[in-house]
Design a protein around this motif. Structure first.
Motif, PDB file in Angstrom:
ATOM      1  N   THR A 169     -46.667  83.024  17.621  1.00 31.97           N
ATOM      2  CA  THR A 169     -48.094  83.245  17.430  1.00 31.97           C
ATOM      3  C   THR A 169     -48.434  83.344  15.944  1.00 31.97           C
ATOM      4  O   THR A 169     -47.861  84.153  15.214  1.00 31.97           O
ATOM      5  N   VAL A 170     -49.345  82.506  15.515  1.00 33.75           N
ATOM      6  CA  VAL A 170     -49.845  82.529  14.139  1.00 33.75           C
ATOM      7  C   VAL A 170     -51.366  82.583  14.209  1.00 33.75           C
ATOM      8  O   VAL A 170     -52.002  81.672  14.732  1.00 33.75           O
ATOM      9  N   GLY A 171     -51.939  83.674  13.709  1.00 33.27           N
ATOM     10  CA  GLY A 171     -53.385  83.854  13.774  1.00 33.27           C
ATOM     11  C   GLY A 171     -54.137  82.914  12.852  1.00 33.27           C
ATOM     12  O   GLY A 171     -53.552  82.251  11.980  1.00 33.27           O
ATOM     13  N   TRP A 172     -55.455  82.869  13.031  1.00 31.95           N
ATOM     14  CA  TRP A 172     -56.268  81.928  12.253  1.00 31.95           C
ATOM     15  C   TRP A 172     -56.233  82.228  10.763  1.00 31.95           C
ATOM     16  O   TRP A 172     -56.343  81.317   9.942  1.00 31.95           O
ATOM     17  N   ARG A 173     -56.035  83.495  10.400  1.00 36.08           N
ATOM     18  CA  ARG A 173     -55.984  83.830   8.979  1.00 36.08           C
ATOM     19  C   ARG A 173     -54.763  83.204   8.324  1.00 36.08           C
ATOM     20  O   ARG A 173     -54.840  82.675   7.204  1.00 36.08           O
ATOM     21  N   ARG A 174     -53.636  83.262   9.011  1.00 40.03           N
ATOM     22  CA  ARG A 174     -52.427  82.659   8.430  1.00 40.03           C
ATOM     23  C   ARG A 174     -52.495  81.140   8.451  1.00 40.03           C
ATOM     24  O   ARG A 174     -51.945  80.482   7.567  1.00 40.03           O
ATOM     25  N   TRP A 175     -53.176  80.574   9.447  1.00 33.54           N
ATOM     26  CA  TRP A 175     -53.377  79.125   9.432  1.00 33.54           C
ATOM     27  C   TRP A 175     -54.226  78.722   8.225  1.00 33.54           C
ATOM     28  O   TRP A 175     -53.967  77.702   7.582  1.00 33.54           O
ATOM     29  N   LEU A 176     -55.233  79.524   7.905  1.00 35.20           N
ATOM     30  CA  LEU A 176     -56.033  79.249   6.718  1.00 35.20           C
ATOM     31  C   LEU A 176     -55.190  79.374   5.454  1.00 35.20           C
ATOM     32  O   LEU A 176     -55.341  78.582   4.507  1.00 35.20           O
ATOM     33  N   ALA A 177     -54.287  80.370   5.440  1.00 31.83           N
ATOM     34  CA  ALA A 177     -53.410  80.544   4.281  1.00 31.83           C
ATOM     35  C   ALA A 177     -52.492  79.331   4.127  1.00 31.83           C
ATOM     36  O   ALA A 177     -52.242  78.860   3.015  1.00 31.83           O
ATOM     37  N   ILE A 178     -51.981  78.820   5.247  1.00 29.43           N
ATOM     38  CA  ILE A 178     -51.122  77.634   5.214  1.00 29.43           C
ATOM     39  C   ILE A 178     -51.899  76.436   4.675  1.00 29.43           C
ATOM     40  O   ILE A 178     -51.413  75.695   3.814  1.00 29.43           O
ATOM     41  N   ALA A 179     -53.125  76.248   5.184  1.00 31.10           N
ATOM     42  CA  ALA A 179     -53.950  75.127   4.718  1.00 31.10           C
ATOM     43  C   ALA A 179     -54.242  75.248   3.226  1.00 31.10           C
ATOM     44  O   ALA A 179     -54.152  74.262   2.475  1.00 31.10           O
ATOM     45  N   ALA A 180     -54.577  76.466   2.787  1.00 33.13           N
ATOM     46  CA  ALA A 180     -54.859  76.680   1.364  1.00 33.13           C
ATOM     47  C   ALA A 180     -53.612  76.426   0.525  1.00 33.13           C
ATOM     48  O   ALA A 180     -53.692  75.832  -0.569  1.00 33.13           O
ATOM     49  N   GLY A 181     -52.452  76.872   1.023  1.00 28.68           N
ATOM     50  CA  GLY A 181     -51.212  76.670   0.286  1.00 28.68           C
ATOM     51  C   GLY A 181     -50.895  75.206   0.074  1.00 28.68           C
ATOM     52  O   GLY A 181     -50.536  74.787  -1.035  1.00 28.68           O
ATOM     53  N   PHE A 182     -51.067  74.414   1.112  1.00 26.59           N
ATOM     54  CA  PHE A 182     -50.770  72.993   0.961  1.00 26.59           C
ATOM     55  C   PHE A 182     -51.849  72.270   0.159  1.00 26.59           C
ATOM     56  O   PHE A 182     -51.579  71.240  -0.463  1.00 26.59           O
TER      57      PHE A 182
END
Length: 294
Positions: free
Chosen positions: A108-121
């Motif tokens: 489980t990965v919440g939407w906040r961490r998905w946003l962090a992943i998108a921002a990181g890339f």
């Protein structure tokens, strides 16, 4: 953790220097020989080599293949790009592992961490700069290294717990050295080495061992959620050594992209701490952050 990152980055700097004097295969072979000898000696002393049949494990084989592929990608990128740029791209590894764990293992990965992943890339894209004058095709090799390292870290989590860590490291180092031996001729053949060059690669191997030992001490004696952010000091060491050794001065785009990547990684770690988890991003703070064989 800070000392460990200094050891790993100093190894990178020495390796980058040596890639100007010989091909990547020779660097992998010579440094891998010293690294294998040091790690195998430690593994033998700790009794980790008592069951050699463990090397036949399929997951371990996948991990080893990814390690070799990551090392080759890393060395070619390191030979043609500033040390700080390569290090900055590699800081996206925890985010890549988090994404891989969600997609492959269903974590489980919440939407906040998905946003962090998108921002990181997005930050990685700024560093790489596709389509701009500052773009180098070797930046893609740094990205490929992140992919192989992420798969390696995910495979590591599936290795049976009865296989000693030191056996895994010994197999990795020896596989990298053997792969280097196979690449020497295709990459241009053997280059005669001076005593100083041999000593430099031996020193690089010793710095790897120093990095391993200090990171293990850090992980065993401290709170992982507190220690994990200090892995990003590797970028500071890379900028410092890049300037002192190679005269590289990071440009604004690289600094901006690196800041986004590091900020995204720190936020992902923060969210994992909030929800009471330390996996998977914090787990990639282990010795295998970047290619072990490097």
């Amino acid at each position: 953790m800070v000392v460990s990152m200094a050891g790993f980055t100093a190894n990178d700097a020495i390796t980058k220097t040596m890639t100007g004097a010989m091909n990547a295969g020779q660097v992998m072979l010579v440094r891998g020989f010293f690294a294998t000898a040091l790690i195998a000696l430690l593994a033998w002393h700790q009794g980790a080599l008592r069951k050699p049949s463990h090397v036949l494990d399929r997951t371990l084989a996948v991990r080893t293949f990814c390690e070799v592929a990551a090392t080759v990608s890393f060395l070619f990128a390191l030979a043609h790009l500033p040390l700080a740029n390569v290090s900055a791209v590699l800081q996206a590894l925890p985010l890549a592992v988090t994404m891989g764990a969600a997609l492959v293992f269903g974590e489980t990965v919440g939407w906040r961490r998905w946003l962090a992943i998108a921002a990181g890339f997005a930050g990685v894209t700024i560093i790489v700069r596709p389509g701009f004058e500052g773009f180098s095709a070797y930046s893609l090799l740094a990205l490929l290294c992140v992919v192989f390292c992420a798969v390696r870290d995910l495979a590591t989590r599936k290795i049976p717990t009865d296989i000693p860590t030191l056996l895994v490291s010994t197999m990795t180092a020896s596989a990298v050295a053997l792969s280097g031996a196979l690449l020497v001729v295709p990459l241009g053949g053997w280059t005669p080495m001076t005593g100083g060059e041999v000593g430099a690669l031996a020193c690089a191997a010793m710095l790897l061992l120093v990095g391993y030992q200090f990171i293990i001490l850090a992980m065993r004696s401290g709170d992982i959620s507190f220690i994990a952010p200090f892995r990003y000091t590797a970028l500071l060491w890379a900028i410092l050594l890049g300037y002192l050794v190679f005269g590289d001065v990071p440009d604004k785009a690289m600094i901006a992209g690196a800041a986004i990547v590091v900020g995204s990684g720190l936020y992902a770690l923060y969210r994992e701490r909030i929800v009471g988890r330390t996996r998977p991003a914090a787990e990639s703070t282990a010795p295998a952050m970047a290619p072990e064989g490097m």
